[in-house]
Design a protein around this motif. Structure first.
Motif, PDB file in Angstrom:
ATOM      1  N   PHE A 132     -36.191 -41.185 -40.482  1.00 21.83           N
ATOM      2  CA  PHE A 132     -35.938 -40.429 -39.265  1.00 21.83           C
ATOM      3  C   PHE A 132     -35.257 -41.285 -38.206  1.00 21.83           C
ATOM      4  N   THR A 133     -34.702 -40.618 -37.224  1.00 22.20           N
ATOM      5  CA  THR A 133     -34.123 -41.287 -36.062  1.00 22.20           C
ATOM      6  C   THR A 133     -34.721 -40.680 -34.798  1.00 22.20           C
ATOM      7  N   VAL A 134     -34.730 -41.457 -33.722  1.00 22.46           N
ATOM      8  CA  VAL A 134     -35.243 -41.002 -32.432  1.00 22.46           C
ATOM      9  C   VAL A 134     -34.120 -41.110 -31.408  1.00 22.46           C
ATOM     10  N   GLU A 135     -33.791 -40.001 -30.786  1.00 22.80           N
ATOM     11  CA  GLU A 135     -32.690 -39.962 -29.830  1.00 22.80           C
ATOM     12  C   GLU A 135     -32.930 -40.945 -28.685  1.00 22.80           C
ATOM     13  N   GLY A 136     -31.931 -41.762 -28.419  1.00 17.66           N
ATOM     14  CA  GLY A 136     -32.020 -42.700 -27.302  1.00 17.66           C
ATOM     15  C   GLY A 136     -32.752 -43.987 -27.603  1.00 17.66           C
ATOM     16  N   LYS A 137     -33.233 -44.145 -28.831  1.00 14.00           N
ATOM     17  CA  LYS A 137     -33.962 -45.349 -29.210  1.00 14.00           C
ATOM     18  C   LYS A 137     -33.366 -45.934 -30.493  1.00 14.00           C
ATOM     19  N   SER A 138     -33.248 -47.244 -30.518  1.00 12.71           N
ATOM     20  CA  SER A 138     -32.801 -47.875 -31.750  1.00 12.71           C
ATOM     21  C   SER A 138     -33.968 -47.900 -32.738  1.00 12.71           C
ATOM     22  N   ALA A 139     -33.643 -48.036 -33.998  1.00 13.31           N
ATOM     23  CA  ALA A 139     -34.683 -48.088 -35.025  1.00 13.31           C
ATOM     24  C   ALA A 139     -35.599 -49.280 -34.802  1.00 13.31           C
ATOM     25  N   GLU A 140     -35.026 -50.384 -34.396  1.00 13.56           N
ATOM     26  CA  GLU A 140     -35.832 -51.582 -34.150  1.00 13.56           C
ATOM     27  C   GLU A 140     -36.784 -51.377 -32.976  1.00 13.56           C
TER      28      GLU A 140
END
Length: 394
Positions: free
Chosen positions: A327-335
């Protein structure tokens, strides 16, 4: 079917579940106590009585590791080699092939970086050609396209069974039907499916299969195995041999052994091998079908609940999905997401473009977070995970 009582037992036998919510099982699972005891007990004896002497004492148990792994994947013990990791297993098979100029390797869009880099590296030495099976709109392999790609120049079909991101479970059995029909070597990277999925090499039809111990098998790090079909063993020559893989019979002669252990070296971590045996026996006791059903149940709940979070996008593809939820979170990097969750006592991992370059670029992804559940995880842990994600965006 696993009961609530079963899950509580597994958690009791996994002390790490009291410390963290571990959703990084595609990276490295929490081993059960049985694995810890097997490794530590062996090391204590080695420390007390000597390495060679302890090896001799436990020779029968070490040998039984091959039998346990063979049972797990429906193979025979002589078709199993024990190595230090999945990469070593995969390369032992890949480099044993007699590559010629003009040979074709058929790969997948979701192949892991190490595998694809190996194809490219081989190209620098031998003029082989790499072809990639196209995907259907659903993200699954286009098996009709694979059928059309098959001709006399194809030397190997190399498949990543459960890619490192995307939640996909490739139709490995469908690929096997095609490779058997055309008599082409089939190498299956089962790094993330061993211990998660009911692997049956006869049903799959693969000629070679590589796996690690640290992921869904819940074994120690630094363990892995290679399966090579009996009928294929004579066709493969190990790239490296030693006095375990071969016998020196004369000043200028030697004989390579006939079973899969020709891909091993003499020196190895006997304590970790017994840890891998304990992990394999633990799977066999629970039942791999039960594990697979539990993983599908938990990952389905996780995907559904994450889909309801407005700032989260689940990036999984395919009809049959694994326990790896990307998944991805809008506005946040994966790290950033990984670091935030880690501070809250939740373990996840993340992948960037370089991990699966073809897949990530084709889907316009720069990175994904992976929440990879296992059978010892619970619905309550998923609820905590979802609540924590909500708090991050609050």
């Amino acid at each position: 079917m696993l009961t609530e009582k079963d899950i509580q037992r597994f958690r009791k036998e996994t002390p790490g579940t009291e410390k963290v919510i571990h959703f990084n099982n595609a990276g490295s699972s929490l081993p059960p106590q049985a694995v810890r005891h097997a490794v530590i007990n062996y090391l204590e004896e080695e420390m007390t009585y000597g390495g060679y002497e302890t090896n001799e004492k436990y020779a029968a148990q070490i040998s039984e590791t091959y039998t346990s792994i063979a049972k797990l994947i429906n193979a025979s013990a002589e078709e199993i080699a024990l190595v230090e990791n999945a990469t070593a297993a995969w390369h032992a098979a890949f480099q044993a092939i007699d590559w010629k100029e003009g040979d074709v390797i058929i790969a997948t869009q979701a192949d892991y970086a190490t595998n694809y880099l190996s194809y490219l590296h081989l190209q620098r030495k031998v003029a082989v050609e790499i072809k990639v099976i196209p995907n259907l709109a659903s993200g699954e392999l286009d098996l009709k396209a694979l059928e059309n790609m098959m001709d006399a120049s194809v030397k190997l079909v190399s498949i990543t069974h459960m890619p490192t991101n995307g939640g996909l479970t490739v139709d490995a059995e469908g690929v096997g039907v095609i490779t058997r029909k055309h008599g082409v070597l089939y190498l299956l990277d089962a790094c993330q499916s061993a211990g998660q999925y009911p692997l049956d090499v006869e049903k799959i039809g693969c000629d070679m299969l590589s796996a690690t111990g640290r992921k869904y098998m819940r074994g120690p790090r630094g363990t892995g195995f290679l399966y090579v079909r009996k009928s294929v063993l004579p066709k493969l020559t190990p790239y490296v041999i030693d006095l375990h893989a071969a016998e020196w019979t004369g000043e200028n002669t030697y004989i390579i052994r006939q079973d899969a252990r020709k891909f091993e070296s003499w020196e190895g971590d006997r304590a970790n091998i017994l840890g891998l045996k304990a992990a394999t026996d633990y799977i066999l006791e629970i039942g791999i079908d039960n594990i697979w059903k539990r993983l599908q149940h938990l990952s389905s709940i996780l995907r559904k609940q994450m889909a309801n979070l407005p700032m989260v996008t689940v990036q999984d593809i395919g009809a049959v999905k694994s326990g790896i939820v990307s998944f991805t979170v809008e506005g946040k990097s994966a790290e950033e997401v990984q670091a935030y969750l880690h501070r809250q006592g939740i373990n996840v991992s993340w992948n960037g473009v370089s991990n699966t370059y073809l897949d990530m670029t084709a889907r316009n992804l720069k990175e994904v977070v992976r929440a990879a559940v296992h059978y010892y995880n619970t619905e309550e842990e998923i609820e905590v995970f979802i609540a924590t994600l909500k708090e991050m965006k609050a």
